[in-house]
Design a protein around this motif. Structure first.
Motif, PDB file in Angstrom:
ATOM      1  N   ILE A  20       0.869  -1.170   0.000  1.00  0.00           N
ATOM      2  CA  ILE A  20       0.000   0.000   0.000  1.00  0.00           C
ATOM      3  C   ILE A  20       0.909   1.224   0.000  1.00  0.00           C
ATOM      4  CG2 ILE A  20      -1.885   1.204   1.156  1.00  0.00           C
ATOM      5  CD1 ILE A  20      -2.590  -1.608   0.173  1.00  0.00           C
ATOM      6  N   ALA A  21       0.739   2.099  -1.004  1.00  0.00           N
ATOM      7  CA  ALA A  21       1.597   3.279  -1.154  1.00  0.00           C
ATOM      8  C   ALA A  21       3.077   2.878  -1.215  1.00  0.00           C
ATOM      9  CB  ALA A  21       1.362   4.276  -0.019  1.00  0.00           C
ATOM     10  N   GLY A  22       3.339   1.718  -1.809  1.00  0.00           N
ATOM     11  CA  GLY A  22       4.708   1.288  -2.018  1.00  0.00           C
ATOM     12  C   GLY A  22       5.311   0.502  -0.881  1.00  0.00           C
ATOM     13  N   GLN A  23       4.627   0.429   0.266  1.00  0.00           N
ATOM     14  CA  GLN A  23       5.173  -0.274   1.411  1.00  0.00           C
ATOM     15  C   GLN A  23       4.359  -1.520   1.704  1.00  0.00           C
ATOM     16  OE1 GLN A  23       6.574   1.682   4.949  1.00  0.00           O
ATOM     17  NE2 GLN A  23       6.317   3.682   4.025  1.00  0.00           N
ATOM     18  N   ALA A  24       5.050  -2.569   2.143  1.00  0.00           N
ATOM     19  CA  ALA A  24       4.354  -3.769   2.594  1.00  0.00           C
ATOM     20  C   ALA A  24       3.511  -3.401   3.802  1.00  0.00           C
ATOM     21  CB  ALA A  24       5.365  -4.849   2.950  1.00  0.00           C
ATOM     22  N   SER A  25       2.221  -3.732   3.757  1.00  0.00           N
ATOM     23  CA  SER A  25       1.316  -3.335   4.832  1.00  0.00           C
ATOM     24  C   SER A  25       0.493  -4.521   5.310  1.00  0.00           C
ATOM     25  CB  SER A  25       0.407  -2.188   4.372  1.00  0.00           C
ATOM     26  OG  SER A  25      -0.456  -1.782   5.410  1.00  0.00           O
ATOM     27  N   GLN A  26      -0.554  -4.889   4.555  1.00  0.00           N
ATOM     28  CA  GLN A  26      -1.384  -6.009   4.961  1.00  0.00           C
ATOM     29  C   GLN A  26      -0.681  -7.323   4.628  1.00  0.00           C
ATOM     30  OE1 GLN A  26      -5.732  -8.094   4.000  1.00  0.00           O
ATOM     31  NE2 GLN A  26      -5.327  -6.035   3.238  1.00  0.00           N
ATOM     32  N   ILE A  27      -0.684  -8.255   5.582  1.00  0.00           N
ATOM     33  CA  ILE A  27      -0.047  -9.551   5.402  1.00  0.00           C
ATOM     34  C   ILE A  27      -1.087 -10.585   4.988  1.00  0.00           C
ATOM     35  CG2 ILE A  27       1.115 -11.433   6.609  1.00  0.00           C
ATOM     36  CD1 ILE A  27       2.971  -9.168   5.954  1.00  0.00           C
ATOM     37  N   ASN A  28      -0.726 -11.428   4.014  1.00  0.00           N
ATOM     38  CA  ASN A  28      -1.535 -12.583   3.618  1.00  0.00           C
ATOM     39  C   ASN A  28      -0.768 -13.857   3.991  1.00  0.00           C
ATOM     40  OD1 ASN A  28      -2.398 -11.000   0.453  1.00  0.00           O
ATOM     41  ND2 ASN A  28      -3.224 -10.651   2.477  1.00  0.00           N
ATOM     42  N   ILE A  29      -1.468 -14.840   4.528  1.00  0.00           N
ATOM     43  CA  ILE A  29      -0.853 -16.113   4.898  1.00  0.00           C
ATOM     44  C   ILE A  29      -1.630 -17.242   4.236  1.00  0.00           C
ATOM     45  CG2 ILE A  29      -0.261 -17.692   6.782  1.00  0.00           C
ATOM     46  CD1 ILE A  29      -0.054 -15.330   8.636  1.00  0.00           C
ATOM     47  N   ARG A  30      -0.919 -18.068   3.503  1.00  0.00           N
ATOM     48  CA  ARG A  30      -1.503 -19.243   2.859  1.00  0.00           C
ATOM     49  C   ARG A  30      -2.753 -18.877   2.048  1.00  0.00           C
ATOM     50  NH1 ARG A  30      -1.006 -24.365   7.081  1.00  0.00           N
ATOM     51  NH2 ARG A  30       1.170 -24.829   6.598  1.00  0.00           N
ATOM     52  N   GLY A  31      -2.678 -17.779   1.314  1.00  0.00           N
ATOM     53  CA  GLY A  31      -3.752 -17.411   0.409  1.00  0.00           C
ATOM     54  C   GLY A  31      -4.932 -16.740   1.058  1.00  0.00           C
ATOM     55  N   LEU A  32      -4.840 -16.352   2.328  1.00  0.00           N
ATOM     56  CA  LEU A  32      -5.941 -15.691   3.011  1.00  0.00           C
ATOM     57  C   LEU A  32      -5.521 -14.288   3.423  1.00  0.00           C
ATOM     58  CD1 LEU A  32      -7.285 -18.633   5.193  1.00  0.00           C
ATOM     59  CD2 LEU A  32      -8.402 -17.591   3.209  1.00  0.00           C
ATOM     60  N   SER A  33      -6.462 -13.354   3.313  1.00  0.00           N
ATOM     61  CA  SER A  33      -6.182 -11.946   3.569  1.00  0.00           C
ATOM     62  C   SER A  33      -6.067 -11.663   5.062  1.00  0.00           C
ATOM     63  CB  SER A  33      -7.295 -11.082   2.970  1.00  0.00           C
ATOM     64  OG  SER A  33      -8.506 -11.263   3.696  1.00  0.00           O
ATOM     65  N   GLY A  34      -5.732 -10.423   5.383  1.00  0.00           N
ATOM     66  CA  GLY A  34      -5.523 -10.025   6.773  1.00  0.00           C
ATOM     67  C   GLY A  34      -6.739 -10.183   7.656  1.00  0.00           C
ATOM     68  N   ASN A  35      -7.954 -10.181   7.094  1.00  0.00           N
ATOM     69  CA  ASN A  35      -9.154 -10.371   7.905  1.00  0.00           C
ATOM     70  C   ASN A  35      -9.257 -11.785   8.458  1.00  0.00           C
ATOM     71  OD1 ASN A  35     -10.326  -7.802   7.913  1.00  0.00           O
ATOM     72  ND2 ASN A  35     -11.192  -8.103   5.878  1.00  0.00           N
ATOM     73  N   PHE A  36      -8.416 -12.712   7.978  1.00  0.00           N
ATOM     74  CA  PHE A  36      -8.394 -14.085   8.479  1.00  0.00           C
ATOM     75  C   PHE A  36      -7.201 -14.332   9.391  1.00  0.00           C
ATOM     76  CE2 PHE A  36     -10.961 -14.359   4.690  1.00  0.00           C
ATOM     77  CZ  PHE A  36     -11.913 -15.328   4.972  1.00  0.00           C
ATOM     78  N   ILE A  37      -6.480 -13.284   9.777  1.00  0.00           N
ATOM     79  CA  ILE A  37      -5.231 -13.441  10.518  1.00  0.00           C
ATOM     80  C   ILE A  37      -5.343 -12.761  11.878  1.00  0.00           C
ATOM     81  CG2 ILE A  37      -2.769 -12.869  10.529  1.00  0.00           C
ATOM     82  CD1 ILE A  37      -2.921 -13.019   7.432  1.00  0.00           C
ATOM     83  N   GLN A  38      -4.953 -13.455  12.918  1.00  0.00           N
ATOM     84  CA  GLN A  38      -4.897 -12.885  14.259  1.00  0.00           C
ATOM     85  C   GLN A  38      -3.486 -12.365  14.517  1.00  0.00           C
ATOM     86  OE1 GLN A  38      -5.860 -11.214  16.872  1.00  0.00           O
ATOM     87  NE2 GLN A  38      -7.354 -12.765  17.511  1.00  0.00           N
ATOM     88  N   THR A  39      -3.388 -11.229  15.197  1.00  0.00           N
ATOM     89  CA  THR A  39      -2.086 -10.639  15.485  1.00  0.00           C
ATOM     90  C   THR A  39      -2.006 -10.280  16.956  1.00  0.00           C
ATOM     91  OG1 THR A  39      -1.917  -9.718  13.258  1.00  0.00           O
ATOM     92  CG2 THR A  39      -0.468  -8.796  14.935  1.00  0.00           C
ATOM     93  N   THR A  40      -0.908 -10.679  17.595  1.00  0.00           N
ATOM     94  CA  THR A  40      -0.680 -10.336  18.996  1.00  0.00           C
ATOM     95  C   THR A  40       0.681  -9.662  19.147  1.00  0.00           C
ATOM     96  OG1 THR A  40       0.343 -12.471  19.521  1.00  0.00           O
ATOM     97  CG2 THR A  40      -2.056 -12.309  19.773  1.00  0.00           C
ATOM     98  N   LEU A  41       0.810  -8.849  20.166  1.00  0.00           N
ATOM     99  CA  LEU A  41       2.085  -8.256  20.564  1.00  0.00           C
ATOM    100  C   LEU A  41       2.292  -8.607  22.026  1.00  0.00           C
ATOM    101  CD1 LEU A  41       4.563  -6.426  20.063  1.00  0.00           C
ATOM    102  CD2 LEU A  41       3.143  -4.479  20.744  1.00  0.00           C
ATOM    103  N   ASP A  42       3.361  -9.348  22.315  1.00  0.00           N
ATOM    104  CA  ASP A  42       3.609  -9.865  23.654  1.00  0.00           C
ATOM    105  C   ASP A  42       2.396 -10.606  24.191  1.00  0.00           C
ATOM    106  OD1 ASP A  42       6.234  -8.916  23.771  1.00  0.00           O
ATOM    107  OD2 ASP A  42       5.580  -6.934  24.445  1.00  0.00           O
ATOM    108  N   GLY A  43       1.733 -11.363  23.305  1.00  0.00           N
ATOM    109  CA  GLY A  43       0.598 -12.184  23.696  1.00  0.00           C
ATOM    110  C   GLY A  43      -0.710 -11.443  23.767  1.00  0.00           C
ATOM    111  N   ARG A  44      -0.747 -10.158  23.387  1.00  0.00           N
ATOM    112  CA  ARG A  44      -1.960  -9.347  23.506  1.00  0.00           C
ATOM    113  C   ARG A  44      -2.540  -9.047  22.140  1.00  0.00           C
ATOM    114  NH1 ARG A  44       1.917  -6.020  27.421  1.00  0.00           N
ATOM    115  NH2 ARG A  44       1.650  -7.336  29.280  1.00  0.00           N
ATOM    116  N   GLU A  45      -3.820  -9.340  21.985  1.00  0.00           N
ATOM    117  CA  GLU A  45      -4.517  -9.108  20.732  1.00  0.00           C
ATOM    118  C   GLU A  45      -4.400  -7.630  20.350  1.00  0.00           C
ATOM    119  OE1 GLU A  45      -8.909 -10.207  18.827  1.00  0.00           O
ATOM    120  OE2 GLU A  45      -8.423 -10.686  20.919  1.00  0.00           O
TER     121      GLU A  45
END
Length: 948
Positions: free
Chosen positions: A114-139
């Motif tokens: 997005i705007a030239g920078q890697a932004s949304q991550i896709n894993i195994r053919g699924l978009s970011g809406n199918f991906i959970q993200t935590t920081l130090d175990g926190r959603e």
């Protein structure tokens, strides 16, 4: 080959320094001690695994990127789940633009730029809406306005480790149908030194900036990180700061979408027509500042208390200037010499104003000035307690996370007029001849190009401000208790836990509009505004876009101010969507899990893993406004104080419970070979912006009809998934060869639908009374979001990495290569390319590959890497609304190198996007139907790194 050449060049500097190699600055665990990738999924390693890991980590002394690869291999090897890991040497040693860039080095992981920078991550053919993200175990909350995380918000310099979990286990927070990404900051008590400081400063240069008027080519990155241990290693303090400034520049050629309808042309042909084309320069600047702080107190071997916080603010200024030719369809223009694609949609020809008295006169080659500046911030922090006493292990965490995003979204247009200054100015007759060139830059020529830079002819027709404001907040608590079973022949531990999360999301829309586009619907007291040379400057194209005509660079706010006008966006009943699309969603998650760790002997070989069950109870309710009409609502004032009684507050939602079993098995064939099998039922919550309750309505033929495109009654995206894999690990953690297959059956995907004769009363939607009958209106259309039929997703992943496979001075050479092949039966309908066609699952590239060649020798380090993904579908392209388009395949090359002048000081050089790979989209799956061709330029960094 480039890396090999750089390595050869570095040999003369490194040959005499072999006796004292510079140690890697990232934290390295002492022999036999490891840190867990994510707090909420930590697992006490078995004694035999600790011994093996200690042996592999101490068997050879490595530095630089090789160190990162080998540590990552160990985390992957001894994990109970199928996962891939990036460690600090990769992220912090030679930092990528953001953590998103680092993640794309992993198999099956790709990014949307997005705007030239890697932004949304896709894993195994699924978009970011199918991906959970935590920081130090926190959603983590989101700044995207939906569920997916914009990873360019997270400076890579502040992240110590990133783990991509591809299989699930009961202790993982729900949400990862595609996968879970666990980010982790550093624990200062695990630092190899009592005190350490790392300062990195780099200047940057973007070569594309010279083609964009007013853009700056130079930027910088600055980071500092401190870790210290005190009070006999019982108190640890970690502090970090990372700042980035760089130009936001691009040039783009845009082919606009069709409305999916056929029109009859003047020559009698029937064809699908696009809305128009655009030529745009985009300038601005990006400023991101991140902070991280951690305090760890470990008064005894049994007790550890941690308080930490992370904050990031990202201001992305984005100003677009250029020309936009609009209104090809709707009988608003004359079409001659048309050229059609295989879909029957016009991709070239001459478009001209209608003669007087024929159809409408809304065709124009507008001069545009857009402002898509976004300011976003994320905060995540909390308190964590760990207690270990004999076989008992307690892990508790309380946290607060919040995100906010404000996009100003300004659209300014100016047109050439005759009769400016009179009571009835008229659009000047105009003409455009154009041709799309598929995934390349098209052509466009104007009949009277001088008119678009003539201040006597041009005037501002419309100035519109449409802010998007999102707030996303989470308050969470989790705790788990584990009990070791050292004498059990099948199980090594039992674990149970609780997770609670109160999630609040709020969307606010507002609007201010001056005038009328093309002056087709003149507003009393809002005539086209004349321009002056200080507020509208002649701007021309350079380089690849140099053949396009010059235009006026408009300063919309200054033009309004010169005429005594100030734009103040508010909610407005005249633009009722601003009220309807504002609202909130409240989610409450209450989860319980139980899990058993497996450690057994089966047919003479060790079998490890886990089996568990997670019960997840979810409550989702939305608050908004429903347009009931006929004064059947309650009195509500808009931003101008105008009272309406046509709207009523509503609360709509549901509660549901899911039981999510999981199984992970690792069969240890030899000391270096193992097979994996995983099975689980998983789910992802519906995109939170699609659960807003607000809806508008209209009456036709005695029927009540509702529009909105969102629904708080959406079901989660449930799936069953299976993995089977084989892994071979080379001696001394010097590499790995992995292969795996996976299968997912996803029960449903969310799409828009129109129901006829919908039973509104049964869904809790109030139907107003028809004054002609005294009874409620008849049921009509309901335009909403729904859970459409799902489908299967299957794939193959291959990975290879190897270090130290050559003798002598070349032992520092290493390679990495990953490849994934994914397919799906799911197809999405779209008519943006003209007729209805079916394109793939958003986020799915059939082929994704990455590779790197790297060399570490004493103080010298170099790496050249490439990331490839084949074409994929996404809805991240925005016109007025998000558009479902196909992104063309792309390959992005990066190069990074460093040289340690002393033990403390290194010089670093990077070149990102070496080939100036553009982002290219097209409509309807047809490559000839150009969407956007956008060039962002290559970026070079040169700087110094200081460590002590």
């Amino acid at each position: 080959m480039f890396a090999l050449a750089m390595a050869s060049a570095g040999l003369c500097f490194t040959a005499g320094i072999q006796a004292a190699p510079v140690t890697d600055g990232a934290a390295t665990a002492p022999a036999g001690q490891t840190s867990t990738p994510q707090d909420d999924t930590s697992k006490t390693q078995k004694p035999e695994e600790k011994n093996t890991l200690a042996k592999s980590l101490s068997g050879i002394t490595v530095t630089g990127y090789s160190n990162s690869v080998e540590k990552s291999i160990d985390y992957q090897r001894y994990a109970d789940t199928i996962q891939n890991v990036i460690t600090a040497a990769d992220i912090g040693g030679l930092p990528d633009q953001s953590i998103a860039d680092s993640l794309t080095h992993l198999p099956g992981v790709s990014a949307e730029r997005i705007a030239g920078q890697a932004s949304q991550i896709n894993i195994r053919g699924l978009s970011g809406n199918f991906i959970q993200t935590t920081l130090d175990g926190r959603e983590q909350p989101s700044t995207s306005g939906s569920n997916y995380i914009q990873f360019d918000q997270y400076p890579s310099e502040l992240i110590n480790m990133a783990t991509v979990y591809k299989s699930s286990q009961a202790s993982l927070i729900t949400g990862g149908v595609g996968g879970t990404i666990g980010l982790q900051t550093a624990n200062p008590l695990e630092n190899s030194k009592d005190q350490s400081l790392n300062v990195d400063a780099r200047g940057s240069y973007n070569g594309q900036a010279h083609d964009v008027t007013g853009a700056r080519a130079l930027g910088y990155r600055l980071s500092a990180a401190y870790q210290g241990k005190f009070l006999d290693n019982t108190l640890g303090v970690g502090l970090g700061m990372a700042q980035m400034y760089q130009p936001h520049v691009s040039e783009q050629f845009v082919g606009e979408a069709s409305d999916g309808q056929k029109y009859t042309l003047a020559n009698g042909q029937s064809a699908y027509l696009p809305q128009g084309i655009q030529l745009q320069q985009n300038g601005g600047e990006e400023r991101r500042t991140g902070y991280m702080g951690t305090v760890v107190w470990k008064p005894t071997d049994e007790l550890q208390l941690t308080g930490d916080g992370f904050f990031s603010k990202f201001k992305n200024e984005s100003f677009g200037y250029g020309l936009r030719s609009q209104n090809f369809y709707g009988n608003n223009a004359q079409i001659t010499n048309p050229v059609f694609s295989s879909l029957g949609t016009m991709i070239g020809g001459t478009v001209s104003s209608n003669p007087a008295g024929v159809g409408g006169n809304q065709f124009s080659n507008e001069t545009t000035a857009d402002n898509y500046t976004t300011v976003s911030n994320v905060f995540s922090g909390g308190l964590n307690l760990k207690w270990n006493h004999g076989p008992w292990h307690l892990d508790s965490d309380v946290s607060l996370s919040r995100a906010a995003s404000h996009q100003i979204n300004v659209d300014t247009t100016a047109d050439p007029y005759t009769g400016l200054g009179s009571a009835n100015p008229q659009l000047m007759p105009q003409s455009l001849t154009y041709m799309l060139h598929g995934r390349g830059i098209g052509t466009a020529s104007f009949a009277n190009p001088g008119a678009y830079t003539n201040l006597s002819d041009m005037a501002l027709s419309r100035y519109g401000v449409y802010p998007y404001v999102y707030h996303d907040k989470m308050k969470a608590f989790r705790t788990s208790v584990k009990y070791d079973l050292p004498n059990n022949s099948w199980l090594s531990a039992l674990e149970a836990g609780v997770y609670m999360n109160n999630h609040n999301y709020r969307a606010d829309r507002s609007v201010y509009v001056y005038g009328s586009e093309w002056n087709t619907s003149p507003v009393a007291g809002q005539p086209p505004l004349t321009l002056n040379g200080s507020d509208a400057q002649t701007t021309c194209w350079k380089g690849t876009f140099g053949s396009f005509p010059c235009f006026l660079k408009l300063n919309g706010p200054a033009i309004l101010a010169a005429h005594g006008i100030t734009a103040t966006p508010v909610k407005d009943w005249k633009n009722s969507w601003s009220e309807i699309q504002s609202g909130s969603v409240n989610e409450k998650t209450r989860d319980l899990f139980v899990m058993a760790d497996i450690d057994a002997q089966l047919f003479g070989h060790q079998l490890t893993g886990n089996v568990g069950m997670r019960m997840s109870r979810q409550s989702q309710y939305s608050y908004g406004l429903q347009q009931v009409g006929n004064g059947a609502g309650v009195p509500i004032a808009d931003g101008y104080g105008v009272i309406s009684t046509d709207y009523a507050p509503i609360k709509v939602g549901k509660t549901y419970t899911d039981y999510l079993p999981s199984l992970n098995l690792i069969y240890h064939l030899t000391d270096n070979d193992q097979a994996r099998f995983s099975a689980a039922k998983v789910l992802s919550r519906p995109p939170i912006d699609l659960m807003l309750a607000g809806a508008g309505s209209w009456i036709s033929n005695g029927q009540y009809n509702v529009w909105g495109g969102t629904s708080p009654l959406l079901n989660p995206l449930r799936a069953q998934q299976y993995d089977l894999g084989y892994e071979h690990y080379f001696d001394d953690s010097s590499g790995a060869l992995t292969a795996g297959v996976f299968f997912k059956h996803i029960d449903s995907f969310i799409q828009n639908v129109t129901y006829n004769n919908y039973n509104f009363a049964a869904a809790g939607i109030t139907v107003p009374t028809d004054p002609t009958t005294g009874k409620p209106y008849l049921n009509g259309q309901y335009q909403t979001a729904y859970n459409a039929k799902g489908g299967n997703l299957r794939g193959l992943e291959l990975g290879f990495s190897k270090t130290h496979f050559l003798p002598g001075i070349w032992s520092g050479l290493g390679v990495q290569a990953n490849y994934s092949l994914t397919s799906s039966s799911v197809r999405n309908p779209t008519n943006l390319g003209g007729p209805t066609t079916y394109i793939g699952l958003p986020g799915l590239s059939r082929r994704v590959a990455s590779g790197a060649v790297f060399y570490d020798n004493g103080p010298f380090s170099a790496r050249v890497s490439a990331n490839y993904r084949s074409s994929f579908v996404s809805d991240t392209q925005i016109a007025v609304n998000n558009q479902l388009v196909t992104f063309a395949s792309e390959t992005v090359y990066d190069f990074q190198t460093s040289y340690a002048i002393t033990d403390q000081l290194s010089v670093v050089y990077q070149m990102l996007n070496i080939g100036n790979q553009p982002t290219r989209t097209y409509f309807g799956g047809n490559t000839s139907q150009t969407g956007t061709i956008q060039y962002f330029g290559r970026t070079s960094y040169l700087g110094l790194n200081f460590k002590m």
